[in-house]
Design an enzyme around this catalytic site. Structure first.
Site, PDB file in Angstrom:
ATOM      1  N   PHE A 107       0.694  -1.335   0.042  1.00 22.91           N
ATOM      2  CA  PHE A 107      -0.009  -0.014  -0.107  1.00 22.91           C
ATOM      3  C   PHE A 107       0.827   1.153   0.009  1.00 22.91           C
ATOM      4  O   PHE A 107       1.623   1.240   1.044  1.00 22.91           O
ATOM      5  CB  PHE A 107      -0.897   0.018   1.318  1.00 22.91           C
ATOM      6  CG  PHE A 107      -1.837   1.167   1.220  1.00 22.91           C
ATOM      7  CD1 PHE A 107      -3.347   1.137   0.820  1.00 22.91           C
ATOM      8  CD2 PHE A 107      -1.469   2.372   1.570  1.00 22.91           C
ATOM      9  CE1 PHE A 107      -3.939   2.083   0.745  1.00 22.91           C
ATOM     10  CE2 PHE A 107      -2.179   3.602   1.768  1.00 22.91           C
ATOM     11  CZ  PHE A 107      -3.813   3.254   1.064  1.00 22.91           C
ATOM     12  N   ASP A 147       9.365   2.787   1.605  1.00 20.89           N
ATOM     13  CA  ASP A 147       8.177   3.631   2.100  1.00 20.89           C
ATOM     14  C   ASP A 147       7.855   3.425   3.463  1.00 20.89           C
ATOM     15  O   ASP A 147       7.638   2.261   3.993  1.00 20.89           O
ATOM     16  CB  ASP A 147       7.088   3.195   1.364  1.00 20.89           C
ATOM     17  CG  ASP A 147       5.658   3.916   1.754  1.00 20.89           C
ATOM     18  OD1 ASP A 147       5.658   4.636   2.668  1.00 20.89           O
ATOM     19  OD2 ASP A 147       4.593   3.789   1.098  1.00 20.89           O
ATOM     20  N   LYS A 193       2.439  10.340   8.451  1.00 21.61           N
ATOM     21  CA  LYS A 193       1.902  10.024   9.691  1.00 21.61           C
ATOM     22  C   LYS A 193       2.595  10.331  11.168  1.00 21.61           C
ATOM     23  O   LYS A 193       2.545  11.460  11.276  1.00 21.61           O
ATOM     24  CB  LYS A 193       1.916   8.370   9.714  1.00 21.61           C
ATOM     25  CG  LYS A 193       0.829   7.991   8.585  1.00 21.61           C
ATOM     26  CD  LYS A 193       0.444   6.404   8.943  1.00 21.61           C
ATOM     27  CE  LYS A 193      -0.322   5.949   7.657  1.00 21.61           C
ATOM     28  NZ  LYS A 193      -1.692   5.831   8.020  1.00 21.61           N
ATOM     29  N   THR A 225       1.812  23.827  -4.162  1.00 25.47           N
ATOM     30  CA  THR A 225       1.774  25.188  -3.477  1.00 25.47           C
ATOM     31  C   THR A 225       2.340  25.199  -2.028  1.00 25.47           C
ATOM     32  O   THR A 225       3.183  26.086  -1.876  1.00 25.47           O
ATOM     33  CB  THR A 225       0.234  25.727  -3.434  1.00 25.47           C
ATOM     34  OG1 THR A 225      -0.353  25.744  -4.890  1.00 25.47           O
ATOM     35  CG2 THR A 225       0.019  27.047  -2.950  1.00 25.47           C
TER      36      THR A 225
HETATM   37  C1  LIG Z   1       2.929   2.679   3.855  1.00 28.60           C
HETATM   38  C2  LIG Z   1       1.760   3.529   3.400  1.00 28.60           C
HETATM   39  N1  LIG Z   1       2.210   4.577   2.261  1.00 28.60           N
HETATM   40  C3  LIG Z   1       1.115   5.525   2.043  1.00 28.60           C
HETATM   41  C4  LIG Z   1       0.375   5.853   2.646  1.00 28.60           C
HETATM   42  C5  LIG Z   1      -0.385   6.936   2.025  1.00 28.60           C
HETATM   43  O1  LIG Z   1      -0.664   7.761   3.208  1.00 28.60           O
HETATM   44  P1  LIG Z   1      -1.786   9.173   3.338  1.00 28.60           P
HETATM   45  O2  LIG Z   1      -3.049   8.309   3.581  1.00 28.60           O
HETATM   46  O3  LIG Z   1      -1.285   9.932   4.120  1.00 28.60           O
HETATM   47  O4  LIG Z   1      -2.036   9.437   1.716  1.00 28.60           O
HETATM   48  C6  LIG Z   1      -0.197   4.990   3.724  1.00 28.60           C
HETATM   49  C7  LIG Z   1      -1.307   5.241   4.513  1.00 28.60           C
HETATM   50  O5  LIG Z   1      -1.832   4.445   5.302  1.00 28.60           O
HETATM   51  C8  LIG Z   1       0.895   3.876   4.230  1.00 28.60           C
HETATM   52  O6  LIG Z   1       0.543   3.121   5.068  1.00 28.60           O
END
Ligand SMILES: Cc1ncc(COP(=O)(O)O)c(C=O)c1O
Length: 500
Positions: A217, A326, A357, A381
């Site tokens: 994700f 990530d 987060k 922006t």
């Molecule tokens: C590993 C990971 N990457 C990206 C995201 C996306 O973040 P956002 O919800 O702030 O767009 C999440 C969100 O849960 C995530 O867990």
């Protein structure tokens, strides 16, 4: 209101865990000595089932304006404190989900309230600048004090962004720009590049790809969605890119009993990654970058070994692909190290590390080579928010001052051992307890049972989240201490006893 509550220091009982004493035959979890004087409540307190009447009323009201299908309940953030989230019906819950893993040091931490009430910070709060063109005077200092002070190994550059998805989205763009300049041998685009990019055609818009993993994700924007493969509902009806998707290892538990099988599984996945890179190059859509979470979170808390990640990093280097880790969900200390990739023990773990987060601001760290070569190529922006850097700098002070990474390791051990115990007690219901620090999860026998456990736990004052098909994930704040773990385990045991 909040400040008056903050002044009301609650002295926690040193002798006993009240939850242990509350009901007859309880779980065996022992009460840890509570030596801390905290600005926190001493346990959950439930007045209604959740959502209560006030929450339902507000959901109906908001439903006239937007889709409210995902709303759990409405919150009273003024009354919430530390590990406890209070709702609008006066229910106080021990929060082990923390706004999808995004609260670093609990609600209304006194250090943050103090920071926000400092008149010197007023102009930062009131004025939101377009950081890419008109940053405030203290911006370089604040970013050095906050993000640069916790930069991953080998990285001295950081680009702030607003959220996790847009951090990844821009990190992907940085990888593509880097890759094309590498292919050209210079960073001057041709006339044809400039003309064709305006009509979405190659070579200006080149056929490049990002390799991602099944179950991963990375967000919900168009580019990141092409690399998200956790649930169909995120992707349905949205056009996407034909980019390679590799299998993520499916480990068998307990790990020590399946060493050989798990090594074979990881080797199989690495082989597949290399095959895909070769195939996509032959297809005319080379892999510019590989993106992966250190622990697949939304996809079900799927872990892999340090050796797997080392192997992957080497494959990326060998094939000239950028390696993007990530850390949006794993970053910020929850695994017991500030970055989850530190568990791999590598000097050069990644080319890009994205975050959001618990770091409060989004953004990504990157190697010097991945700096976009011209202004406005990576741009929007706001490009973040200076108030978040201000708060983050103080959050990091608190983490250091209160030794919160040590706390996470301590609480994480107790939590995981407690989960092992519970899965031994309820073998028909629970399995595959796993975790790093307090970033833990456990599987439930079915999706329905998992959902029922989550709701029953909530009505008893414990907030948890689901992930994957049938996992429960634990995502407490860094201030989740040993006595909170025991409190949770006791209540969770009561819930499981009802389910059994
Ligand atoms: C590993 C990971 N990457 C990206 C995201 C996306 O973040 P956002 O919800 O702030 O767009 C999440 C969100 O849960 C995530 O867990």
């Amino acid at each position: 209101m909040a400040s008056s509550l903050i002044g009301r220091q609650l002295v926690l009982s040193l002798q006993k865990n009240m939850w242990l004493g509350a009901a007859g035959c309880r779980y065996v979890s022992k009460a840890a000595p509570q030596t801390l004087v905290e600005c926190e409540y001493d346990g959950p307190s439930m007045k209604t089932s959740v959502p209560g009447p006030r929450s339902q009323e507000l959901t109906k009201q908001l439903g006239e304006i937007q889709n409210v299908g995902a709303i759990n309940f409405f919150c009273n953030y003024e009354e919430s404190r530390g590990n406890y989230l209070v709702d609008v019906d006066g229910n106080r819950m021990l929060d082990i989900y923390t706004q999808i893993s995004s609260i670093p040091i609990g609600y209304n931490h006194p250090a943050l309230l103090k920071l926000m009430t400092n008149p010197n910070n007023l102009s930062t709060l009131v004025n939101r600048p377009a950081l890419g063109i008109l940053p405030p005077e203290n911006f370089p200092d604040k970013i050095t004090e906050s993000l640069i002070s916790v930069a991953p190994s080998g990285m001295t550059r950081v680009q702030t962004m607003a959220c996790g998805s847009c951090s990844n989205e821009n990190a992907y763009k940085a990888m593509f720009i880097w890759y094309r300049n590498k292919e050209r041998g210079h960073n001057t685009p041709s006339e044809e590049d400039l003309n064709t990019c305006m009509i979405n055609k190659s070579p200006g818009c080149p056929d490049l790809s990002i390799l991602s993993f099944m179950g991963g994700f990375h967000g919900r924007t168009m580019g990141t969605l092409a690399t998200t493969h956790s649930k169909a509902i995120h992707k349905l009806d949205v056009p996407s890119f034909d980019w390679p998707i590799a299998p993520f290892p499916t480990l068998q538990y307990p790990l020590e009993e399946f060493t050989r099988e798990n090594e074979q599984e990881e080797a199989r996945c690495l082989e597949e990654v290399e095959d895909l890179i070769v195939k996509w190059r032959q297809k005319g859509r080379p892999v510019a970058g590989i993106v992966i979470e250190p622990i697949q979170a939304e996809g079900g808390d799927n872990h892999a070994s340090a050796n797997f990640f080392k192997g992957l990093r080497n494959i990326a280097s060998k094939h000239g692909c950028a390696f993007h880790v990530d850390e949006v969900q794993t970053g910020g200390g929850t695994t017991g190290k500030f970055w989850a990739h530190e568990h791999w023990g590598m000097d050069d773990p990644a080319d890009i590390v994205s975050f959001s987060k618990k770091l409060l601001t989004g953004g990504y760290y990157h190697k010097y080579e991945l700096q976009a070569d011209k202004p406005y190529r990576i741009f929007n922006t706001w490009m973040g928010d200076p108030t978040k850097n201000l708060i983050l700098a103080e959050v990091l002070n608190v983490i250091r001052r209160e030794h919160l990474l040590q706390e996470v390791n301590r609480s994480g051990k107790v939590l995981l051992n407690g989960l092992y115990d519970l899965q031994a007690r309820y073998p028909g219901v629970l399995s595959r307890a796993r975790g790093q620090g307090t970033f833990c999860a456990i599987d439930v026998c079915s999706d329905e049972t998992r959902n029922s456990i989550l709701l029953k736990a909530r009505d008893k004052g414990i907030l948890l989240g689901g992930c994957g098909d049938r996992s429960i994930r634990f995502r407490p704040a860094l201030v989740f201490k040993e006595h909170h773990v025991h409190m949770f385990l006791n209540i969770f045991n009561d819930v499981l006893a009802q389910i059994k």
